[in-house]
Design a protein around this motif. Structure first.
Motif, mmCIF file in Angstrom:
data_model
loop_
_atom_site.group_PDB
_atom_site.id
_atom_site.type_symbol
_atom_site.label_atom_id
_atom_site.label_comp_id
_atom_site.label_asym_id
_atom_site.label_seq_id
_atom_site.Cartn_x
_atom_site.Cartn_y
_atom_site.Cartn_z
ATOM 1 N N ASP A 110 0.740 -1.371 0.065
ATOM 2 C CA ASP A 110 0.079 0.162 -0.207
ATOM 3 C C ASP A 110 0.778 1.167 0.042
ATOM 4 O OD1 ASP A 110 1.007 -0.182 2.697
ATOM 5 O OD2 ASP A 110 -0.942 0.140 3.551
ATOM 6 N N CYS A 111 1.989 1.127 -0.051
ATOM 7 C CA CYS A 111 2.990 2.267 0.016
ATOM 8 C C CYS A 111 4.445 2.116 -0.095
ATOM 9 C CB CYS A 111 2.746 3.407 1.258
ATOM 10 S SG CYS A 111 3.413 2.599 2.740
ATOM 11 N N GLN A 112 5.294 3.180 -0.363
ATOM 12 C CA GLN A 112 6.835 2.755 -0.588
ATOM 13 C C GLN A 112 7.204 2.497 0.775
ATOM 14 O OE1 GLN A 112 8.594 6.418 -1.969
ATOM 15 N NE2 GLN A 112 10.632 5.537 -1.987
ATOM 16 N N ASN A 113 6.878 2.935 1.888
ATOM 17 C CA ASN A 113 7.638 2.463 3.107
ATOM 18 C C ASN A 113 7.255 1.133 3.414
ATOM 19 O OD1 ASN A 113 8.422 5.144 3.747
ATOM 20 N ND2 ASN A 113 6.745 5.678 4.930
ATOM 21 N N SER A 114 6.241 0.624 3.130
ATOM 22 C CA SER A 114 5.946 -0.765 3.282
ATOM 23 C C SER A 114 6.884 -1.777 2.381
ATOM 24 C CB SER A 114 4.458 -1.140 2.964
ATOM 25 O OG SER A 114 3.541 -0.597 3.966
ATOM 26 N N ALA A 115 6.796 -1.262 0.974
ATOM 27 C CA ALA A 115 7.548 -2.005 0.226
ATOM 28 C C ALA A 115 9.036 -1.981 0.519
ATOM 29 C CB ALA A 115 7.465 -1.273 -1.303
ATOM 30 N N LEU A 116 9.759 -1.013 1.127
ATOM 31 C CA LEU A 116 11.230 -1.033 1.420
ATOM 32 C C LEU A 116 11.097 -1.791 2.744
ATOM 33 C CD1 LEU A 116 11.910 2.666 0.953
ATOM 34 C CD2 LEU A 116 12.511 1.076 -0.299
ATOM 35 N N GLU A 117 10.303 -1.824 3.469
ATOM 36 C CA GLU A 117 10.253 -2.737 4.919
ATOM 37 C C GLU A 117 10.327 -4.001 4.360
ATOM 38 O OE1 GLU A 117 11.196 -3.379 8.526
ATOM 39 O OE2 GLU A 117 10.828 -1.338 7.956
ATOM 40 N N VAL A 118 9.540 -4.655 3.420
ATOM 41 C CA VAL A 118 9.458 -6.026 3.117
ATOM 42 C C VAL A 118 10.671 -6.128 2.143
ATOM 43 C CG1 VAL A 118 8.407 -7.595 1.659
ATOM 44 C CG2 VAL A 118 7.088 -6.126 2.920
ATOM 45 N N ASP A 124 -11.385 6.573 -2.794
ATOM 46 C CA ASP A 124 -10.867 7.570 -2.073
ATOM 47 C C ASP A 124 -11.743 7.535 -0.733
ATOM 48 O OD1 ASP A 124 -9.706 10.052 -1.316
ATOM 49 O OD2 ASP A 124 -11.095 11.223 -2.249
ATOM 50 N N GLU A 125 -11.643 6.362 -0.129
ATOM 51 C CA GLU A 125 -12.600 6.008 0.813
ATOM 52 C C GLU A 125 -11.614 5.746 2.261
ATOM 53 O OE1 GLU A 125 -16.274 3.998 -1.515
ATOM 54 O OE2 GLU A 125 -14.828 2.538 -0.149
ATOM 55 N N ALA A 126 -11.994 6.505 3.305
ATOM 56 C CA ALA A 126 -11.146 6.401 4.458
ATOM 57 C C ALA A 126 -11.170 4.911 5.243
ATOM 58 C CB ALA A 126 -11.640 7.267 5.374
ATOM 59 N N SER A 127 -11.984 4.208 4.777
ATOM 60 C CA SER A 127 -11.930 2.795 5.320
ATOM 61 C C SER A 127 -11.157 1.860 4.559
ATOM 62 C CB SER A 127 -13.528 2.406 5.012
ATOM 63 O OG SER A 127 -13.845 2.212 3.841
ATOM 64 N N LYS A 128 -10.663 2.443 3.358
ATOM 65 C CA LYS A 128 -9.625 1.364 2.518
ATOM 66 C C LYS A 128 -8.335 2.025 2.694
ATOM 67 C CE LYS A 128 -13.231 0.287 -1.061
ATOM 68 N NZ LYS A 128 -14.308 0.622 -0.551
ATOM 69 N N GLN A 129 -7.324 0.822 2.597
ATOM 70 C CA GLN A 129 -5.927 1.124 2.344
ATOM 71 C C GLN A 129 -5.589 1.560 0.999
ATOM 72 O OE1 GLN A 129 -5.103 -3.210 3.895
ATOM 73 N NE2 GLN A 129 -3.071 -2.293 3.140
ATOM 74 N N GLY A 130 -4.538 1.828 0.728
ATOM 75 C CA GLY A 130 -3.787 2.057 -0.465
ATOM 76 C C GLY A 130 -3.581 3.487 -0.769
ATOM 77 N N MET A 182 -3.852 -3.162 -7.889
ATOM 78 C CA MET A 182 -5.044 -3.887 -7.170
ATOM 79 C C MET A 182 -5.679 -2.470 -6.482
ATOM 80 S SD MET A 182 -6.431 -4.600 -4.191
ATOM 81 C CE MET A 182 -5.506 -5.587 -2.777
ATOM 82 N N SER A 183 -7.202 -2.754 -6.644
ATOM 83 C CA SER A 183 -7.760 -1.673 -5.863
ATOM 84 C C SER A 183 -9.464 -2.346 -5.470
ATOM 85 C CB SER A 183 -8.250 -0.572 -6.924
ATOM 86 O OG SER A 183 -9.315 -0.872 -7.790
#
Length: 212
Positions: free
Chosen positions: A93-101, A119-125, A151-152
């Motif tokens: 869901d983001c660059q930080n997560s990608a780098l951590e993995v 563009d919903e607050a309940s969704k990640q991404g 993915m969405s």
């Protein structure tokens, strides 16, 4: 069996679309009919449950199962997931997560960038505004994590126009990312997979309609 009709319907709408059977709400025996029919892609949203099913099913005769992780990946679950060597991590869901993995990997792991196109607050991404730049940055900075597309999740609405709009946003980003190696556009679940296919999806994540 009902799932056969669903798979045939998907094939009729787009013969090139693949189906990931989301098995998070069923026990292992429920997967056997799909396996016998030739379904090899299964998705889980919790690392513990994926690990459990992996140990039961990935015997020699089922070694070709392709496991997809589709849920939010907590930092303390990364090592456990990577030990299973999933086929595809769909919820980066983001660059930080990608780098951590990426820094914990010693093999190539395919992934999709999750876009919050509704563009919903309940969704990640990642937001639609940041998606292209974030995708390119991940491609440039990660050694082992290899983005293969996007993915969405469709808009949480009864208004088909809003759902289609969210899918079309994702597909437009996917089209722009093809020069950077994007091949997978994973959109569509049990309630909206027909709309997703008509909007350009080439990978569905279906749970309830397959296991009902």
């Amino acid at each position: 069996m009902k799932f056969i009709k669903i798979l045939e319907q998907v094939r009729a709408l787009n013969e090139n679309a693949s189906v990931v059977a989301v098995s998070k709400s069923v026990d292992t025996p429920a997967l056997e009919p799909l396996l016998r029919f030739g379904v090899l892609d299964f998705g889980e949203n919790k690392v513990q449950e994926l690990s459990k099913k992996f140990k039961i099913l990935n015997s020699s005769q089922n070694a070709s199962i392709r496991w997809h992780f589709i849920g939010r990946l907590q930092k303390n679950k990364i090592n456990a997931l990577l030990a299973l060597k999933p086929y595809l991590w769909q919820s980066c869901d983001c660059q930080n997560s990608a780098l951590e993995v990426d820094k914990r990997l010693n093999y190539e792991l395919s992934a999709l960038l999750q876009i919050n196109s509704a563009d919903e607050a309940s969704k990640q991404g990642i937001s639609i505004e940041q998606a292209i730049d974030e995708y390119i940055a991940i491609c440039e900075q990660c050694k082992y994590l290899k983005l293969k597309g996007v993915m969405s999740i469709g808009a949480n609405s009864d208004d088909k126009k809003l759902i289609i709009k969210s899918f079309e946003r994702t597909y437009k980003i996917f089209e722009n990312l093809k020069p950077y190696g994007a091949k997978i556009c994973s959109m569509g679940m049990s309630d909206d997979y027909e709309l997703a296919l008509k909007s350009g999806s080439n990978m569905l994540r279906l749970g309830r309609v397959l296991f009902a």
